[in-house]
Design an enzyme around this catalytic site. Structure first.
Site, PDB file in Angstrom:
ATOM      1  N   THR A 144       0.837  -1.198   0.000  1.00 38.18           N
ATOM      2  CA  THR A 144       0.000   0.000   0.000  1.00 38.18           C
ATOM      3  C   THR A 144       0.873   1.250   0.000  1.00 38.18           C
ATOM      4  O   THR A 144       1.939   1.279   0.627  1.00 38.18           O
ATOM      5  CB  THR A 144      -0.931   0.031   1.224  1.00 38.18           C
ATOM      6  OG1 THR A 144      -1.569   1.313   1.307  1.00 38.18           O
ATOM      7  CG2 THR A 144      -0.172  -0.200   2.518  1.00 38.18           C
ATOM      8  N   SER A 179      -1.452   3.558  10.684  1.00 39.12           N
ATOM      9  CA  SER A 179      -2.362   2.708  11.461  1.00 39.12           C
ATOM     10  C   SER A 179      -1.669   1.373  11.692  1.00 39.12           C
ATOM     11  O   SER A 179      -0.615   1.094  11.104  1.00 39.12           O
ATOM     12  CB  SER A 179      -3.679   2.469  10.705  1.00 39.12           C
ATOM     13  OG  SER A 179      -3.466   1.611   9.583  1.00 39.12           O
ATOM     14  N   TYR A 181      -2.786  -1.423  10.651  1.00 37.34           N
ATOM     15  CA  TYR A 181      -2.859  -2.088   9.348  1.00 37.34           C
ATOM     16  C   TYR A 181      -1.669  -1.691   8.480  1.00 37.34           C
ATOM     17  O   TYR A 181      -0.973  -2.550   7.927  1.00 37.34           O
ATOM     18  CB  TYR A 181      -4.165  -1.729   8.640  1.00 37.34           C
ATOM     19  CG  TYR A 181      -4.070  -1.824   7.140  1.00 37.34           C
ATOM     20  CD1 TYR A 181      -4.011  -3.066   6.506  1.00 37.34           C
ATOM     21  CD2 TYR A 181      -3.997  -0.680   6.344  1.00 37.34           C
ATOM     22  CE1 TYR A 181      -3.898  -3.156   5.129  1.00 37.34           C
ATOM     23  CE2 TYR A 181      -3.886  -0.765   4.975  1.00 37.34           C
ATOM     24  CZ  TYR A 181      -3.828  -2.002   4.365  1.00 37.34           C
ATOM     25  OH  TYR A 181      -3.705  -2.087   3.009  1.00 37.34           O
ATOM     26  N   HIS A 182      -1.421  -0.387   8.339  1.00 39.12           N
ATOM     27  CA  HIS A 182      -0.306   0.054   7.513  1.00 39.12           C
ATOM     28  C   HIS A 182       1.028  -0.436   8.073  1.00 39.12           C
ATOM     29  O   HIS A 182       1.968  -0.708   7.324  1.00 39.12           O
ATOM     30  CB  HIS A 182      -0.312   1.579   7.408  1.00 39.12           C
ATOM     31  CG  HIS A 182      -1.456   2.120   6.616  1.00 39.12           C
ATOM     32  ND1 HIS A 182      -2.558   2.712   7.208  1.00 39.12           N
ATOM     33  CD2 HIS A 182      -1.687   2.152   5.276  1.00 39.12           C
ATOM     34  CE1 HIS A 182      -3.408   3.085   6.271  1.00 39.12           C
ATOM     35  NE2 HIS A 182      -2.910   2.762   5.085  1.00 39.12           N
ATOM     36  N   LYS A 185       1.820  -3.811   6.809  1.00 35.42           N
ATOM     37  CA  LYS A 185       2.296  -3.791   5.429  1.00 35.42           C
ATOM     38  C   LYS A 185       3.789  -3.454   5.374  1.00 35.42           C
ATOM     39  O   LYS A 185       4.525  -3.950   4.514  1.00 35.42           O
ATOM     40  CB  LYS A 185       1.500  -2.773   4.616  1.00 35.42           C
ATOM     41  CG  LYS A 185       0.043  -3.166   4.384  1.00 35.42           C
ATOM     42  CD  LYS A 185      -0.069  -4.335   3.432  1.00 35.42           C
ATOM     43  CE  LYS A 185      -1.497  -4.506   2.939  1.00 35.42           C
ATOM     44  NZ  LYS A 185      -1.627  -5.557   1.907  1.00 35.42           N
ATOM     45  N   ARG A 326      -9.118  10.220  12.675  1.00 35.73           N
ATOM     46  CA  ARG A 326      -7.850   9.581  12.361  1.00 35.73           C
ATOM     47  C   ARG A 326      -6.643  10.416  12.810  1.00 35.73           C
ATOM     48  O   ARG A 326      -6.756  11.623  12.983  1.00 35.73           O
ATOM     49  CB  ARG A 326      -7.745   9.313  10.854  1.00 35.73           C
ATOM     50  CG  ARG A 326      -8.887   8.471  10.325  1.00 35.73           C
ATOM     51  CD  ARG A 326      -8.654   8.067   8.892  1.00 35.73           C
ATOM     52  NE  ARG A 326      -9.731   7.212   8.401  1.00 35.73           N
ATOM     53  CZ  ARG A 326      -9.623   6.404   7.360  1.00 35.73           C
ATOM     54  NH1 ARG A 326      -8.493   6.337   6.695  1.00 35.73           N
ATOM     55  NH2 ARG A 326     -10.648   5.657   6.980  1.00 35.73           N
ATOM     56  N   GLU A 328      -3.702  11.798  11.298  1.00 35.16           N
ATOM     57  CA  GLU A 328      -3.125  12.067   9.986  1.00 35.16           C
ATOM     58  C   GLU A 328      -3.011  13.570   9.769  1.00 35.16           C
ATOM     59  O   GLU A 328      -3.760  14.357  10.352  1.00 35.16           O
ATOM     60  CB  GLU A 328      -3.987  11.457   8.867  1.00 35.16           C
ATOM     61  CG  GLU A 328      -5.407  12.011   8.807  1.00 35.16           C
ATOM     62  CD  GLU A 328      -6.261  11.345   7.752  1.00 35.16           C
ATOM     63  OE1 GLU A 328      -5.765  10.456   7.035  1.00 35.16           O
ATOM     64  OE2 GLU A 328      -7.457  11.704   7.642  1.00 35.16           O
TER      65      GLU A 328
END
Length: 393
Positions: A144, A179, A181-182, A185, A326, A328
């Site tokens: 990603t 996150s 999730y990131h 990755k 979030r 960010e």
């Protein structure tokens, strides 16, 4: 070419499997239907009705030259992964079998751990299985663009040349995941880079932007082949959410100022990028990164575009800014490179008014399946005290 598509029941995986089979490859789908189970646990559902895998494959295999077969597989269990590779001996493996939602990974500790185990342990199992059973297979892994974050320098494709104290080296581009999730990755990318150097495996890491759209030429052939369209606050993307909101008269929910800029591509380009990577494989011992996107947009850009197209369709579309749940930056530099796939022949499908109209019309077609209760965010990245106030509001 014999290709194993792991995670082939999901949004990108299903469209990719059909595209590859339609272009002459021998495709096997492996999946454990976790994505469907997560929908059930969270009380959300695809806007488009998704047929069972049996129904999907019965429809596809009844009318094409290159049939697709299916194997039930959980990548977090090593022995079945290794056994499948030993039996199939694929020329290539396309790895989509990951929990792909940043909000899902931020729900609580359990969901963060579940994401880590599914993604990082699953990826590690696959790499060990490739080493033992199919060391010559080309691995195409979906990463990603979110791995990079939003640095204050231009984003290169995976690597950057750095000169420090008079010495120069080419190193992996610094990662700033946003996150859990990131973060998984990033772990995956590090694993791939290591095993290519240590074991001589070959891997292409596709750092993909946000994907939009539903139809590819293959998924549009029959209702049983239709792809997912997620619009909820957990799995839905901002563009999907805006199109559904426009269709049902819900304000377009822009998080914060809307200045967050990201990379995007159409699902039709996703499947083509995977094919290009497969037909132009990495060499033994090579780890390469392709930034997989075609355009850059801010969240506010997308909201304005959907509002404009919706109004030409006779809809009343309002834009609503709300507190960003979030962690960010909402104003940031964002310039990034994507030369590798273009050099292999990618012809971008650009986001035009016709595409937005198609997406809004799809939402209107399945308007009765929209649940307004799952649109607004209830998952926060903020510290606990701040999160509690947001969730109670």
């Amino acid at each position: 070419m014999k290709v194993l598509v792991i995670g082939g029941d999901g949004y990108c995986g299903w469209a990719t499997a059909l595209h590859l089979a339609d272009n002459g490859m021998q495709v096997v789908i492996a999946d454990n239907f976790a994505r469907r189970a997560w929908d059930g646990q969270l009380g959300v559902a695809s806007l488009t009705p998704i047929a069972s895998m049996d129904e999907r494959l019965a429809c596809w295999n009844s009318s094409v030259e290159h049939a697709i077969s299916f194997v039930h597989l959980d990548v977090t269990e090593y022995e079945p992964v290794c056994a499948l590779l030993e039996e199939m001996r694929p020329d290539a493996v396309v790895h989509f079998a990951q929990q792909r939602s940043a909000p899902y990974s931020m729900i609580d500790r359990d969901h963060a751990v579940q994401t880590l185990v599914n993604n990082t342990v699953g990826n590690l199992n696959l790499l060990w299985a490739l080493r033992e059973a199919a060391p010559d297979a080309h691995l195409v892994k979906l990463g990603t663009m979110g791995e990079y974050g939003t640095p204050n320098i231009d984003i290169e494709e995976g690597f950057i040349e750095i000169t420090h104290k008079g010495r120069t080296d080419t190193l992996p581009f610094p990662k700033q995941p946003g996150s859990f999730y990131h973060l998984t990755k990033v772990h995956d990318s590090d694993q791939l880079y290591f095993v290519c150097r240590a074991w001589g495996l070959r891997a292409t890491d596709l750092h993909q932007g946000v994907v939009y759209g539903v139809h590819t030429p293959q998924t549009a052939r029959a209702p049983q082949l239709i792809n997912r369209f997620d619009y909820d606050h957990v799995f839905g993307t901002a563009l999907n959410r805006f199109c559904v909101e426009a269709a049902v008269g819900h304000p377009l929910t822009v998080y914060g100022t809307g200045g967050q800029t990201r990379s995007f591509l159409n699902i039709r380009d996703t499947v083509r990028c995977v094919e290009l990577a497969l037909r132009n494989p990495a060499q033994a011992g090579q780890y390469r990164v392709f930034n997989q996107f075609t355009e850059l947009f801010s969240v506010a850009d997308l909201a304005r575009a959907v509002a404009r197209v919706g109004e030409t369709m006779g809809l009343t579309v309002k834009v609503e800014h709300q507190e960003n749940p979030r962690f960010e930056k909402e104003r940031h530099h964002y310039e990034t490179r994507n030369a590798n796939l273009r050099a292999l022949g990618l012809q971008p499908t650009l986001l035009e008014d016709g595409t937005l109209r198609e997406m809004i019309e799809l939402a209107m077609t399945f308007k009765d399946r929209v649940d307004p209760a799952v649109i607004r965010p209830s998952i926060s990245w903020k510290p606990r005290a701040k999160a509690a106030s947001i969730l109670s509001a």
